[in-house]
Design a protein around this motif. Structure first.
Motif, PDB file in Angstrom:
ATOM      1  N   VAL A  53       0.857  -1.176   0.000  1.00  0.00           N
ATOM      2  CA  VAL A  53       0.000   0.000   0.000  1.00  0.00           C
ATOM      3  C   VAL A  53       0.895   1.227   0.000  1.00  0.00           C
ATOM      4  O   VAL A  53       1.683   1.425   0.914  1.00  0.00           O
ATOM      5  CB  VAL A  53      -0.921   0.003   1.236  1.00  0.00           C
ATOM      6  N   GLN A  76      -1.825   6.160  -1.482  1.00  0.00           N
ATOM      7  CA  GLN A  76      -3.113   5.494  -1.412  1.00  0.00           C
ATOM      8  C   GLN A  76      -3.657   5.377  -0.001  1.00  0.00           C
ATOM      9  O   GLN A  76      -4.851   5.177   0.178  1.00  0.00           O
ATOM     10  CB  GLN A  76      -2.990   4.085  -2.005  1.00  0.00           C
ATOM     11  N   ALA A  77      -2.796   5.441   0.991  1.00  0.00           N
ATOM     12  CA  ALA A  77      -3.256   5.194   2.349  1.00  0.00           C
ATOM     13  C   ALA A  77      -2.439   5.986   3.344  1.00  0.00           C
ATOM     14  O   ALA A  77      -1.339   6.447   3.042  1.00  0.00           O
ATOM     15  CB  ALA A  77      -3.159   3.702   2.666  1.00  0.00           C
ATOM     16  N   GLU A  80     -11.885   0.363  11.931  1.00  0.00           N
ATOM     17  CA  GLU A  80     -11.969   1.067  10.654  1.00  0.00           C
ATOM     18  C   GLU A  80     -11.290   2.427  10.758  1.00  0.00           C
ATOM     19  O   GLU A  80     -11.639   3.263  11.599  1.00  0.00           O
ATOM     20  CB  GLU A  80     -13.422   1.246  10.228  1.00  0.00           C
ATOM     21  N   GLU A  98     -11.118   2.380   5.675  1.00  0.00           N
ATOM     22  CA  GLU A  98     -10.689   1.000   5.437  1.00  0.00           C
ATOM     23  C   GLU A  98     -10.769   0.214   6.741  1.00  0.00           C
ATOM     24  O   GLU A  98     -10.445   0.718   7.814  1.00  0.00           O
ATOM     25  CB  GLU A  98      -9.243   0.958   4.928  1.00  0.00           C
ATOM     26  N   LYS A  99     -11.198  -1.045   6.623  1.00  0.00           N
ATOM     27  CA  LYS A  99     -11.210  -1.917   7.789  1.00  0.00           C
ATOM     28  C   LYS A  99      -9.836  -2.544   7.922  1.00  0.00           C
ATOM     29  O   LYS A  99      -9.328  -3.175   6.998  1.00  0.00           O
ATOM     30  CB  LYS A  99     -12.285  -2.986   7.650  1.00  0.00           C
ATOM     31  N   LEU A 100      -9.223  -2.374   9.104  1.00  0.00           N
ATOM     32  CA  LEU A 100      -7.874  -2.854   9.337  1.00  0.00           C
ATOM     33  C   LEU A 100      -7.872  -3.958  10.385  1.00  0.00           C
ATOM     34  O   LEU A 100      -8.660  -3.941  11.336  1.00  0.00           O
ATOM     35  CB  LEU A 100      -6.969  -1.714   9.802  1.00  0.00           C
ATOM     36  N   LYS A 135      -4.925  -4.628   5.751  1.00  0.00           N
ATOM     37  CA  LYS A 135      -6.197  -4.090   5.268  1.00  0.00           C
ATOM     38  C   LYS A 135      -7.082  -5.242   4.825  1.00  0.00           C
ATOM     39  O   LYS A 135      -6.668  -6.104   4.040  1.00  0.00           O
ATOM     40  CB  LYS A 135      -5.983  -3.119   4.105  1.00  0.00           C
ATOM     41  N   ASP A 136      -8.311  -5.245   5.340  1.00  0.00           N
ATOM     42  CA  ASP A 136      -9.275  -6.253   4.916  1.00  0.00           C
ATOM     43  C   ASP A 136      -9.759  -5.931   3.510  1.00  0.00           C
ATOM     44  O   ASP A 136     -10.180  -4.809   3.232  1.00  0.00           O
ATOM     45  CB  ASP A 136     -10.462  -6.283   5.882  1.00  0.00           C
ATOM     46  N   THR A 137      -9.705  -6.910   2.623  1.00  0.00           N
ATOM     47  CA  THR A 137     -10.155  -6.727   1.238  1.00  0.00           C
ATOM     48  C   THR A 137     -11.395  -7.553   0.933  1.00  0.00           C
ATOM     49  O   THR A 137     -11.926  -7.477  -0.176  1.00  0.00           O
ATOM     50  CB  THR A 137      -9.046  -7.128   0.257  1.00  0.00           C
ATOM     51  N   GLU A 155      -4.285  -7.247   2.713  1.00  0.00           N
ATOM     52  CA  GLU A 155      -3.070  -6.593   2.248  1.00  0.00           C
ATOM     53  C   GLU A 155      -2.269  -6.077   3.433  1.00  0.00           C
ATOM     54  O   GLU A 155      -2.792  -5.390   4.305  1.00  0.00           O
ATOM     55  CB  GLU A 155      -3.404  -5.416   1.325  1.00  0.00           C
ATOM     56  N   VAL A 159      -0.105  -3.652   5.438  1.00  0.00           N
ATOM     57  CA  VAL A 159      -0.028  -2.197   5.416  1.00  0.00           C
ATOM     58  C   VAL A 159       1.198  -1.665   6.151  1.00  0.00           C
ATOM     59  O   VAL A 159       1.935  -0.838   5.629  1.00  0.00           O
ATOM     60  CB  VAL A 159      -1.299  -1.570   6.030  1.00  0.00           C
TER      61      VAL A 159
END
Length: 739
Positions: A23, A27-28, A357, A361-363, A378-380, A385, A387
């Motif tokens: 990431v 983007q984050a 969250e 994004e939900k982490l 990160k929950d997809t 993913e 982070v």
């Protein structure tokens, strides 16, 4: 690996290394540690601050402005004002008359599980209901056994407690079944948060579910979703159950199964290497957290038969949606946080897990209890993913996401004033553009299919031609002594190659100094230990790590030596001669108090000369000692010296760089009166060590000046053994600052 000065491994991005989608900063956003709060500060006035205190399970009030955590040895629930997260303030302690095992917080009350068991057979405990207004206990509700995890439902209608009735590990080799069996306890709450069934707890029988010891369920952890379903891990039984709180019925249950991990450390040898793999190891999950109403994640710490070294995402049907495999192990290796002493057991030992969250994004946050880090994913909806990698203090246990305040909190439980390790609460703020940690990562080792394992960096040297190339060594924590090559052209710096030091007469080395030799290869200083029959050695080695020469001190001097010896080495030119200076850390038997030796070796005639260096006196109220950690040539017989005390945290008082000159000073042969060099204070490095807002590390160990004139410092993380595990590589600016 041959010729460290000429070869670099091909760079491999961390996303490729871990098989994850990286990431980017564009983007984050990321977390930054903003505060570290020692638990001993919550002790009442007059109580010795060396008293053992811990922070284990942590929660927060609904507004996120008060932190609440368990202190088991103190038999108390601790309340801390976090209205200003940069300045936490103790609010009070509620004495429980028993061991708190967990805590959860509602609108008006905190709910603590309290273990009052006399022994493993006579298990007992209760739910303590503590008013947030006044912090007094308003009710004690019998839980019919020894509590572990406590959770409150999001709507405030239920409190669920895992009643573990834990086994006696000394009985029958710890194998279950061992009665009494555990269960799930449910308390119903009215609109004020008061239990309506305090005298008649609802018990959910969990016997007969697991394949492992079905007569003796041992519930470990509970988490409740918005549908008032509680997921319960039965760690020793390697089983998971989902229970409807309103009816008390088991909705589903299933084995936690097994998992495998390839190319990870498994050897009993103390190294952070990909020595093997694990196959079909029972997960034995500990903490669990809902991701949404259909999925949850477990941290697979393991107990007496398992521990798959990772985390798993499940659905309520028991289907494995994702398993992390070797990712937590590789994260520990790449970031220097691998607990090598635990390699043959449970490795990084993921124990805690939290979901929250942030930034839309939900982490998922996974704690490594032994590696002292949190991995953020990160929950997809599918494969998560990676982070960010967050450093913690020693023994991260509970963690907590407070999205309403952009905060993430970790409770670190290990506490020993004698060992300079104190339990902490660490706070992290969401919203920075780039992470400041890690400062060093390793690339993949193509021969092993895993990151280059590293840690305990105890000295630095700069390549004389390349301003972005450094060399570091590891100390005796590891079985093998290594020379690492670092590329510091980007952040984080990267370990790109290494060579193992071998071929000498003494197999075990404790490398504490490195200097590049003008005629090729390196000078290394190996700290001796008379108690372990390890010699104090000056080594000349090739770039491939092969020992070319072992140089010892005069025998009459060895007889005066002590445990703390060689701690830095520097080749230098003076009066047309090539000489080597070696710093001795602390006084030996023949040294006047407050004086340590600098040993000067002449390779041409193989002679030694010595001078004395005057140490500062300890300034810490906690006492301790002061010694040397590094010596760096600045040219023309001038040196930078790294001088430090052995204290960390708030007790750290002396972490400094001084300068000395040998101009006009003639080192004396041993047995003669030694000249005393004059030192000049040049730089306080305490502010730089404190910038990370963590526990101030006690061991700045390496210092060097790059080819382009930068002053670089590195800390020794002690191999993550009863130490935070952080490695700080700090650019202190132009070396001209020392003049």
């Amino acid at each position: 690996m041959a010729d460290l000065r000429g070869r670099f491994l091909k760079g491999v991005s961390l996303s490729v290394l871990f098989g994850l989608g990286a990431v980017s900063a564009a983007q984050a956003e990321y977390f930054e540690r903003i505060n570290t709060f020692p638990v001993y500060k919550t002790l009442p006035e007059g109580v010795d601050q060396a008293t053992e205190t811990v922070a284990e399970i942590i929660y927060a009030t609904k507004d996120g402005r008060t932190l609440v955590f368990t202190d088991s040895p103190g038999e108390a629930i601790v309340f801390v004002n976090a209205a200003n997260p940069l300045n936490l303030q103790p609010m009070g302690r509620t004495a429980l008359g028993g061991e708190p095992t967990s805590v959860a917080v509602g609108e008006t009350f905190a709910y603590a599980g309290v273990n009052t068991s006399e022994d493993y057979v006579n298990a007992s405990g209760h739910l303590a209901v503590i008013a947030l207004d006044g912090l007094g206990i308003t009710a004690k509700c019998d839980a019919k056994g020894q509590p572990d995890s406590v959770a409150i439902s999001p709507d405030g209608k239920f409190v669920a407690i895992a009643i573990e009735n834990e086994r006696d590990e000394d009985l029958n080799d710890g194998v279950i079944p061992q009665m009494p069996a555990g269960h799930l306890a449910i308390f119903d709450l009215d609109e004020t948060g008061t239990p309506t069934n305090c005298d008649a707890v609802r018990i959910v029988d969990l016997t007969g579910l697991a394949e492992v010891a079905p007569t003796d369920p041992e519930p470990e952890f509970v988490s409740i979703n918005s549908q008032n379903q509680v997921v319960v891990t039965l760690q020793e039984n390697n089983h998971i159950a989902v229970v409807d709180l309103a009816s008390g019925e088991v909705v589903s249950h299933f084995s936690a199964g097994t998992a495998s991990a390839e190319n990870i450390p498994v050897s009993k040898a103390r190294m952070s290497d990909a020595s093997g793999s694990t196959e079909n190891v029972k997960r034995e999950p500990d903490a669990v957290a809902w991701i949404d109403d259909e999925r949850f994640v477990t941290a697979n710490e393991g107990d007496y038969e398992g521990g798959s070294r990772g985390f798993t995402i499940w659905n309520t049907k028991g289907e494995v949606l994702f398993d992390s495999g070797n990712q937590m192990e590789h994260l520990g290796m790449a970031n220097g946080h691998y607990p090598a002493k635990r390699a043959s057991k449970k490795g990084t030992e993921p124990e805690g897990v939290t979901v929250g969250e942030f930034g839309g994004e939900k982490l998922i946050f996974v704690n490594s209890e032994r590696g002292n880090f949190v991995a953020v994913y990160k929950d997809t909806g599918a494969e998560p993913e990676f982070v960010q990698f967050l450093p913690t203090h020693v023994g991260p246990e509970g963690s907590l996401a407070i999205p309403s305040r952009d905060l993430f909190v970790v409770a670190n439980e290990v506490d020993s004033a004698e060992d300079n390790v104190r339990a902490q609460v660490s706070l992290y703020k969401f919203g920075v553009e780039a992470p400041s940690y890690p400062m060093v990562v390793s690339e993949t080792d193509p021969e092993k299919g895993a990151p280059i394992g590293w840690g305990a960096l105890s000295a630095l040297a700069a390549d004389p031609e390349d301003g972005n190339k450094l060399y570091a060594v590891s100390d005796s924590f590891y079985d093998d002594a290594r020379i690492y090559t670092l590329d510091i052209s980007s952040k984080p710096a990267k370990i790109v190659a290494y060579a193992t030091v071998q071929g000498g007469k003494q197999a075990k080395l404790d490398l504490e100094g490195i200097s590049v030799s003008k005629d090729g290869g390196f000078w290394l200083a190996s700290e001796g230990n008379p108690d372990k029959e390890l010699q104090h050695l000056l080594l000349k080695v090739g770039t491939d790590g092969q020992v070319q020469e072992e140089i010892t001190l005069p025998e009459e001097l060895n007889a005066q030596s002590a445990r703390f010896s060689f701690e830095g080495v520097a080749e230098f030119e003076m009066d047309g001669k090539t000489l080597v200076a070696v710093a001795v850390q602390r006084e030996w038997k023949d040294d006047p108090k407050g004086m340590v030796k600098l040993a000067i070796y002449n390779p041409a005639d193989k002679s030694w000369g010595f001078v004395h260096y005057p140490l500062d006196k300890p300034k810490s109220a906690a006492g301790g000692w002061v010694g040397l950690s590094e010596i760096v040539s600045m040219g023309d017989g001038k040196f930078a010296i790294l001088e430090r005390d052995n204290k960390g945290g708030e007790d750290a008082a002396i972490k400094q760089i001084t300068t000395i000159s040998l101009e006009g000073v003639t080192p004396a042969a041993y047995g003669s009166e030694l000249p005393v060099v004059q030192k000049r204070y040049a730089m306080d490095i305490l502010p730089a060590l404190a910038e990370g807002k963590g526990w101030v590390l006690d061991k700045p160990e390496g210092l060097t000046i790059t080819a382009d004139g930068r002053l670089i410092l590195v800390t020794d993380n002690d191999g993550v053994d009863d130490a935070p595990g952080e490695t700080q590589l700090i650019d202190l600016g132009p070396a001209s600052r020392l003049n």
